[in-house]
Enzyme design. Sequence first.
Site, short mmCIF file in Angstrom:
data_model
loop_
_atom_site.label_atom_id
_atom_site.label_comp_id
_atom_site.label_asym_id
_atom_site.label_seq_id
_atom_site.Cartn_x
_atom_site.Cartn_y
_atom_site.Cartn_z
N LYS A 53 -3.18 8.45 2.85
CA LYS A 53 -4.42 8.26 3.63
C LYS A 53 -4.26 8.81 5.05
CE LYS A 53 -7.14 6.21 0.60
NZ LYS A 53 -8.13 7.03 -0.11
N TYR A 67 0.85 -1.20 0.00
CA TYR A 67 0.00 0.00 0.00
C TYR A 67 0.88 1.26 0.00
CZ TYR A 67 -4.47 2.39 0.55
OH TYR A 67 -5.59 3.16 0.35
O1 0WD Z 1 -10.59 -1.67 -1.42
C1 0WD Z 1 -10.99 -0.60 -1.85
N1 0WD Z 1 -11.49 -0.49 -3.06
C2 0WD Z 1 -10.90 0.60 -0.96
C3 0WD Z 1 -10.97 1.86 -1.49
C4 0WD Z 1 -10.69 0.38 0.49
C5 0WD Z 1 -10.62 1.59 1.25
C6 0WD Z 1 -10.68 2.82 0.68
N2 0WD Z 1 -10.85 2.95 -0.69
C7 0WD Z 1 -10.89 4.29 -1.23
C8 0WD Z 1 -9.94 4.58 -2.35
O2 0WD Z 1 -8.63 4.81 -1.88
C9 0WD Z 1 -10.57 5.84 -2.94
O3 0WD Z 1 -10.25 6.96 -2.13
O4 0WD Z 1 -12.16 4.53 -1.79
C10 0WD Z 1 -12.07 5.54 -2.78
C11 0WD Z 1 -12.75 5.04 -4.04
O5 0WD Z 1 -12.04 3.98 -4.58
P1 0WD Z 1 -12.68 2.76 -5.43
O6 0WD Z 1 -14.15 2.91 -5.50
O7 0WD Z 1 -12.09 1.54 -4.87
O8 0WD Z 1 -11.98 2.96 -6.85
P2 0WD Z 1 -12.41 3.49 -8.29
O9 0WD Z 1 -13.71 2.91 -8.69
O10 0WD Z 1 -11.24 3.21 -9.18
O11 0WD Z 1 -12.56 5.05 -8.07
C12 0WD Z 1 -11.51 5.92 -7.78
C13 0WD Z 1 -11.57 7.04 -8.76
C14 0WD Z 1 -10.81 6.95 -10.07
O12 0WD Z 1 -10.95 5.89 -10.76
P3 0WD Z 1 -9.76 5.38 -11.78
O13 0WD Z 1 -9.81 3.93 -11.49
O14 0WD Z 1 -10.25 5.82 -13.09
O15 0WD Z 1 -8.43 6.00 -11.38
O16 0WD Z 1 -10.94 8.24 -8.36
C15 0WD Z 1 -11.04 9.10 -9.48
C16 0WD Z 1 -11.27 8.26 -10.70
O17 0WD Z 1 -12.57 8.34 -11.14
N3 0WD Z 1 -9.88 9.88 -9.76
C17 0WD Z 1 -9.97 11.18 -10.05
N4 0WD Z 1 -11.03 12.01 -10.08
C18 0WD Z 1 -10.80 13.28 -10.42
N5 0WD Z 1 -9.58 13.76 -10.70
C19 0WD Z 1 -8.66 11.60 -10.32
C20 0WD Z 1 -8.49 12.95 -10.67
N6 0WD Z 1 -7.29 13.46 -10.95
N7 0WD Z 1 -7.82 10.54 -10.21
C21 0WD Z 1 -8.57 9.49 -9.87
#
Ligand code: 0WD
Length: 262
Positions: free
Chosen positions: A169, A162
């Site tokens: 975080k 991580y």
């Molecule tokens: O296990 C997990 N999935 C966990 C996620 C466990 C605990 C926390 N999280 C957190 C992540 O760290 C994040 O903060 O939850 C949040 C959402 O994550 P997610 O739902 O797991 O992931 P995802 O569906 O990929 O959404 C995150 C999105 C990006 O997706 P991609 O995969 O395209 O990078 O964050 C957005 C983007 O849509 N993102 C941005 N949005 C605006 N501007 C940017 C940016 N520059 N970069 C990434």
Amino acid sequence: MNPSNPANFQGKHALVLGVANERSIAWSIAKTLAGAGATVTLTYQGERIRAKVEELASSLPNGKALPCDVQDDQQMDELFEELRNDPDRKTIDALVHSVAFALKEELEGRFVLTSRKGFLLAHEISVYSLIALARRAETLMPHGASILTLSYLGAERAIPNYNVMGVAKAALEASVRYLAADLGPHRIRINAISAGPINTLAARGIRGFTEMLQYVREKAPLKRNVTQQEVADTALFLLSPLAGGITGEVLHVDAGFNIQGM
Ligand code: 0WD
């Protein structure tokens, strides 16, 4: 939903950042807020995911998708200007920040090899964006508005692979506390959910993620992983007046994994 239910979002507007596809945690939160009556605005980062996010937004009643790359100050300004001029969206009752990013090469191997570029990028997108958004949103937020961000146990413990995202975080959780202190007098609350691992696009970028899911299933008190819906239900609670006395908090939604010793 019963109009007297404190988690009723009828007539309220929620801005949700971080939907990439149906698996995104932000998408479950958006659907849950819409189900509670909220008018929801989603944002998308760039043309790459525009069509997908527009399609998802159009499946919500009065849903809308607007561009917002959190690395681009102009796009952030334009987003809030657009909302200000939209009668259904000119106030923001709930803001969901579900955005994080780190270079793939930083999410494997030795932490000591973290590059300056990788460190700064992870912090800019995953941490500074919360502050930049809160500052802009504040001007549209009525008393009782609420902000939510997503964190992970890697903020508190050294989790294999991580790496720099754990440090980001930790800074995110500290930012929640500073923002809570700053925004509290304006009657705006801000909290974080520390979610257990969930199979999403972002999670698949972490080396060994499948093993992480399995480890939690075996060791967590509830002997399973959490679902997007469980995170979304807690999000609804934290964003609603049901959590009116809670701010600056990090709430674990992780099947109890974080409390486990040996
Ligand atoms: O296990 C997990 N999935 C966990 C996620 C466990 C605990 C926390 N999280 C957190 C992540 O760290 C994040 O903060 O939850 C949040 C959402 O994550 P997610 O739902 O797991 O992931 P995802 O569906 O990929 O959404 C995150 C999105 C990006 O997706 P991609 O995969 O395209 O990078 O964050 C957005 C983007 O849509 N993102 C941005 N949005 C605006 N501007 C940017 C940016 N520059 N970069 C990434």
